[in-house]
Design a protein around this motif. Structure first.
Motif, PDB file in Angstrom:
ATOM      1  N   ALA A   1      -2.191  -5.699   6.760  1.00  0.00           N
ATOM      2  CA  ALA A   1      -0.922  -6.331   7.125  1.00  0.00           C
ATOM      3  C   ALA A   1      -0.885  -7.784   6.667  1.00  0.00           C
ATOM      4  CB  ALA A   1      -0.717  -6.245   8.640  1.00  0.00           C
ATOM      5  N   LYS A   2      -1.954  -8.520   6.894  1.00  0.00           N
ATOM      6  CA  LYS A   2      -1.991  -9.930   6.516  1.00  0.00           C
ATOM      7  C   LYS A   2      -1.881 -10.115   5.007  1.00  0.00           C
ATOM      8  CE  LYS A   2      -2.713 -13.126   8.838  1.00  0.00           C
ATOM      9  NZ  LYS A   2      -1.763 -14.078   9.476  1.00  0.00           N
ATOM     10  N   LYS A   3      -2.533  -9.244   4.248  1.00  0.00           N
ATOM     11  CA  LYS A   3      -2.461  -9.348   2.784  1.00  0.00           C
ATOM     12  C   LYS A   3      -1.052  -9.066   2.275  1.00  0.00           C
ATOM     13  CE  LYS A   3      -7.241  -8.576   1.296  1.00  0.00           C
ATOM     14  NZ  LYS A   3      -7.909  -8.846   2.574  1.00  0.00           N
ATOM     15  N   LEU A   4      -0.432  -8.040   2.832  1.00  0.00           N
ATOM     16  CA  LEU A   4       0.937  -7.731   2.423  1.00  0.00           C
ATOM     17  C   LEU A   4       1.899  -8.839   2.839  1.00  0.00           C
ATOM     18  CD1 LEU A   4       1.104  -3.901   3.213  1.00  0.00           C
ATOM     19  CD2 LEU A   4       1.377  -4.946   0.952  1.00  0.00           C
ATOM     20  N   TYR A   5       1.722  -9.347   4.051  1.00  0.00           N
ATOM     21  CA  TYR A   5       2.593 -10.414   4.544  1.00  0.00           C
ATOM     22  C   TYR A   5       2.445 -11.681   3.700  1.00  0.00           C
ATOM     23  CZ  TYR A   5       5.114 -13.351   7.868  1.00  0.00           C
ATOM     24  OH  TYR A   5       6.034 -14.201   8.460  1.00  0.00           O
ATOM     25  N   ALA A   6       1.233 -11.897   3.193  1.00  0.00           N
ATOM     26  CA  ALA A   6       0.964 -13.088   2.380  1.00  0.00           C
ATOM     27  C   ALA A   6       1.413 -12.914   0.930  1.00  0.00           C
ATOM     28  CB  ALA A   6      -0.521 -13.426   2.425  1.00  0.00           C
ATOM     29  N   GLY A   7       1.950 -11.736   0.600  1.00  0.00           N
ATOM     30  CA  GLY A   7       2.452 -11.516  -0.751  1.00  0.00           C
ATOM     31  C   GLY A   7       1.386 -11.177  -1.770  1.00  0.00           C
ATOM     32  N   LYS A   8       0.265 -10.625  -1.326  1.00  0.00           N
ATOM     33  CA  LYS A   8      -0.816 -10.276  -2.250  1.00  0.00           C
ATOM     34  C   LYS A   8      -0.439  -9.105  -3.154  1.00  0.00           C
ATOM     35  CE  LYS A   8      -3.711 -13.353  -0.646  1.00  0.00           C
ATOM     36  NZ  LYS A   8      -4.117 -14.519  -1.469  1.00  0.00           N
ATOM     37  N   ASP A   9       0.602  -8.386  -2.790  1.00  0.00           N
ATOM     38  CA  ASP A   9       1.169  -7.347  -3.653  1.00  0.00           C
ATOM     39  C   ASP A   9       2.591  -7.773  -4.000  1.00  0.00           C
ATOM     40  OD1 ASP A   9       2.202  -5.131  -4.906  1.00  0.00           O
ATOM     41  OD2 ASP A   9       1.736  -3.708  -3.304  1.00  0.00           O
ATOM     42  N   SER A  10       2.796  -8.177  -5.255  1.00  0.00           N
ATOM     43  CA  SER A  10       4.101  -8.708  -5.665  1.00  0.00           C
ATOM     44  C   SER A  10       5.191  -7.647  -5.685  1.00  0.00           C
ATOM     45  CB  SER A  10       3.989  -9.355  -7.050  1.00  0.00           C
ATOM     46  OG  SER A  10       3.589  -8.396  -8.025  1.00  0.00           O
ATOM     47  N   ASN A  11       4.792  -6.385  -5.605  1.00  0.00           N
ATOM     48  CA  ASN A  11       5.763  -5.292  -5.624  1.00  0.00           C
ATOM     49  C   ASN A  11       6.050  -4.738  -4.233  1.00  0.00           C
ATOM     50  OD1 ASN A  11       6.270  -4.941  -8.517  1.00  0.00           O
ATOM     51  ND2 ASN A  11       4.111  -4.384  -8.632  1.00  0.00           N
ATOM     52  N   ALA A  12       5.628  -5.463  -3.201  1.00  0.00           N
ATOM     53  CA  ALA A  12       5.755  -4.919  -1.852  1.00  0.00           C
ATOM     54  C   ALA A  12       6.047  -6.009  -0.832  1.00  0.00           C
ATOM     55  CB  ALA A  12       4.465  -4.190  -1.473  1.00  0.00           C
ATOM     56  N   VAL A  13       6.572  -5.570   0.311  1.00  0.00           N
ATOM     57  CA  VAL A  13       6.746  -6.448   1.466  1.00  0.00           C
ATOM     58  C   VAL A  13       6.281  -5.687   2.705  1.00  0.00           C
ATOM     59  CG1 VAL A  13       8.664  -7.760   0.497  1.00  0.00           C
ATOM     60  CG2 VAL A  13       9.131  -5.675   1.820  1.00  0.00           C
ATOM     61  N   LEU A  14       5.806  -6.421   3.675  1.00  0.00           N
ATOM     62  CA  LEU A  14       5.469  -5.819   4.960  1.00  0.00           C
ATOM     63  C   LEU A  14       6.723  -5.843   5.821  1.00  0.00           C
ATOM     64  CD1 LEU A  14       3.276  -4.644   6.852  1.00  0.00           C
ATOM     65  CD2 LEU A  14       2.931  -6.980   7.703  1.00  0.00           C
ATOM     66  N   ALA A  15       7.234  -4.660   6.139  1.00  0.00           N
ATOM     67  CA  ALA A  15       8.477  -4.566   6.903  1.00  0.00           C
ATOM     68  C   ALA A  15       8.239  -4.303   8.384  1.00  0.00           C
ATOM     69  CB  ALA A  15       9.364  -3.460   6.327  1.00  0.00           C
ATOM     70  N   ALA A  16       7.153  -3.572   8.710  1.00  0.00           N
ATOM     71  CA  ALA A  16       6.952  -3.185  10.107  1.00  0.00           C
ATOM     72  C   ALA A  16       5.484  -2.851  10.361  1.00  0.00           C
ATOM     73  CB  ALA A  16       7.832  -1.981  10.459  1.00  0.00           C
TER      74      ALA A  16
END
Length: 392
Positions: free
Chosen positions: A19-34
């Motif tokens: 969750a923290k990696k996604l929230y921090a934008g570590k994947d430019s093709n994704a967002v943490l939504a929930a």
């Protein structure tokens, strides 16, 4: 869709890391939504540290709210197939943490569900498939350089866990809580790599799986022998009670030998024979017929040695996020191939289930394994825990 909206079910230690990696934008093709977790303190922490992310205490609510495109499952092992099926049936892409489940019957149902939805992506977080040393070994075997496979031996006993580790929670070290010990918790990656690198299916397994030196119900010491299709053999030895332990994978074929060792960084030594062993043996027989006198016990085929090592950036960069990035790219059509298809998860789990079943019964277990027999034996142990206590 410009970016994949992810939801994570289970934000304990591992899930919260994703969750923290996604929230921090570590994947430019994704967002943490929930995110979703039944524990209030975890939900409160997520709300405080990741504002804007929707928080749920029931995963079905999260799956139903049309706020996500894909789900990452990081719950206790038994729930992986159940949540995976429910997500796929709702039109969501599924990325499951390892192991894909506890027993193959449930995972087979998950795979069948995924097959009914080819428009959706289904993956498993086998991050060790990103390790360049294991990938190199697989390429050598698949490319035929190693010739016919003779044997694979993996000794991985550096999983040391003291009694305090198992005492953290009543569910640890139990059949009902975890569904197994070292095989189901520590070794899913290695059980996957064992057959992934070999590129062959296992025919039969016989093993010992026992408890040594710990007040737990599940296995923490395993010695397994297997036979692959084609005649090669394999040995898999693992434990969580030895210190110091070791991590050594040895792959031998007609064309040489690969040895991979792992401490902080993975290292590989490939000794490539100058001649394939069967050809050398046949030539020696011809020389003997012609009257050539040698001490054949002292003769060596000769080999060139190649050394490789994992780069520090592979570890620092994060193997798990590489799998998530790949999953996002495949969903968006930017990449064609998943690092690990979800359907692949059943292969290593079948090996694990077979080791358990052989250890429990003393029988040689043939493939495909008897799924009903395995589940019956597992349920016996779960019922025994209920009457005799959680920990023995």
């Amino acid at each position: 869709m410009n970016k994949v909206r992810y939801g994570i079910v289970g934000i304990g230690k591992q899930g919260y890391g994703y969750a923290k990696k996604l929230y921090a934008g570590k994947d430019s093709n994704a967002v943490l939504a929930a995110v979703c977790d039944k524990e209030k303190d975890r939900r409160d922490k997520a709300a405080a540290e990741m504002p804007g992310v929707k928080i749920y205490d029931n995963y079905k609510d999260m799956l139903d709210k049309n706020v996500i495109d894909a789900v990452i499952i990081d719950t206790p092992h038994y729930l992986h197939p159940t949540i995976g099926i429910e997500a796929l049936e709702r039109g969501l892409h599924v990325l499951s943490d390892k192991p894909i489940g506890v027993y193959t019957k449930a995972v087979r149902e998950l795979n069948e569900c995924a097959d009914r939805h080819p428009e959706l992506k289904f993956g498993v977080l086998y991050n060790q498939r990103t390790n360049s040393m294991y990938r190199k070994a697989r390429d050598i075997v698949a490319g035929g350089e190693l010739g016919e496979l003779k044997r694979i031996v993996w000794i991985i006993t550096n999983w040391y866990r003291p009694q305090a580790y198992y005492d953290q929670g009543g569910w640890r070290g139990t059949w009902g809580g975890e569904g197994g010990g070292v095989l189901i918790n520590q070794d899913p990656h290695q059980l996957d790599l064992f057959t992934w690198i070999a590129g062959r299916k296992i025919k039969r397994v016989w093993s010992t799986a026992r408890t040594v030196g710990r007040d737990i119900n599940v296995e923490n010491d395993v010695s397994a022998f297997c036979e692959f299709e084609g005649g090669a053999t394999g040995v898999f030895i693992t434990s969580t009670h030895e210190s110091p332990g070791t991590n050594r994978l040895e792959i031998t074929g007609d064309g040489g030998q690969i040895v991979i060792t792992n401490s902080l960084l993975t290292k590989m030594v490939y000794k490539k024979n100058n001649t394939m062993e069967p050809s050398y043996s046949a030539a020696s027989a011809e020389e003997r017929k012609r009257g050539v006198v040698k001490d054949w016990t002292m003769q060596k085929i000769g080999a060139k040695t190649y050394k490789y090592s994992q780069k520090l950036g592979e570890v620092i960069g994060g193997q798990h996020i590489k799998v998530i990035r790949n999953f996002s790219e495949v969903i968006l059509g930017k990449s064609d191939e998943l690092i690990a298809r979800g359907q692949d998860g059943i292969t290593g789990l079948s090996f694990s289930n077979a080791i358990h079943l052989s250890g429990w019964t003393g029988d040689v277990v043939e493939f495909p394994i008897d799924e009903e027999r395995y589940l019956s034996e597992l349920n016996k142990r779960i019922e025994e825990e209920k009457t005799s206590g959680v920990k023995r």
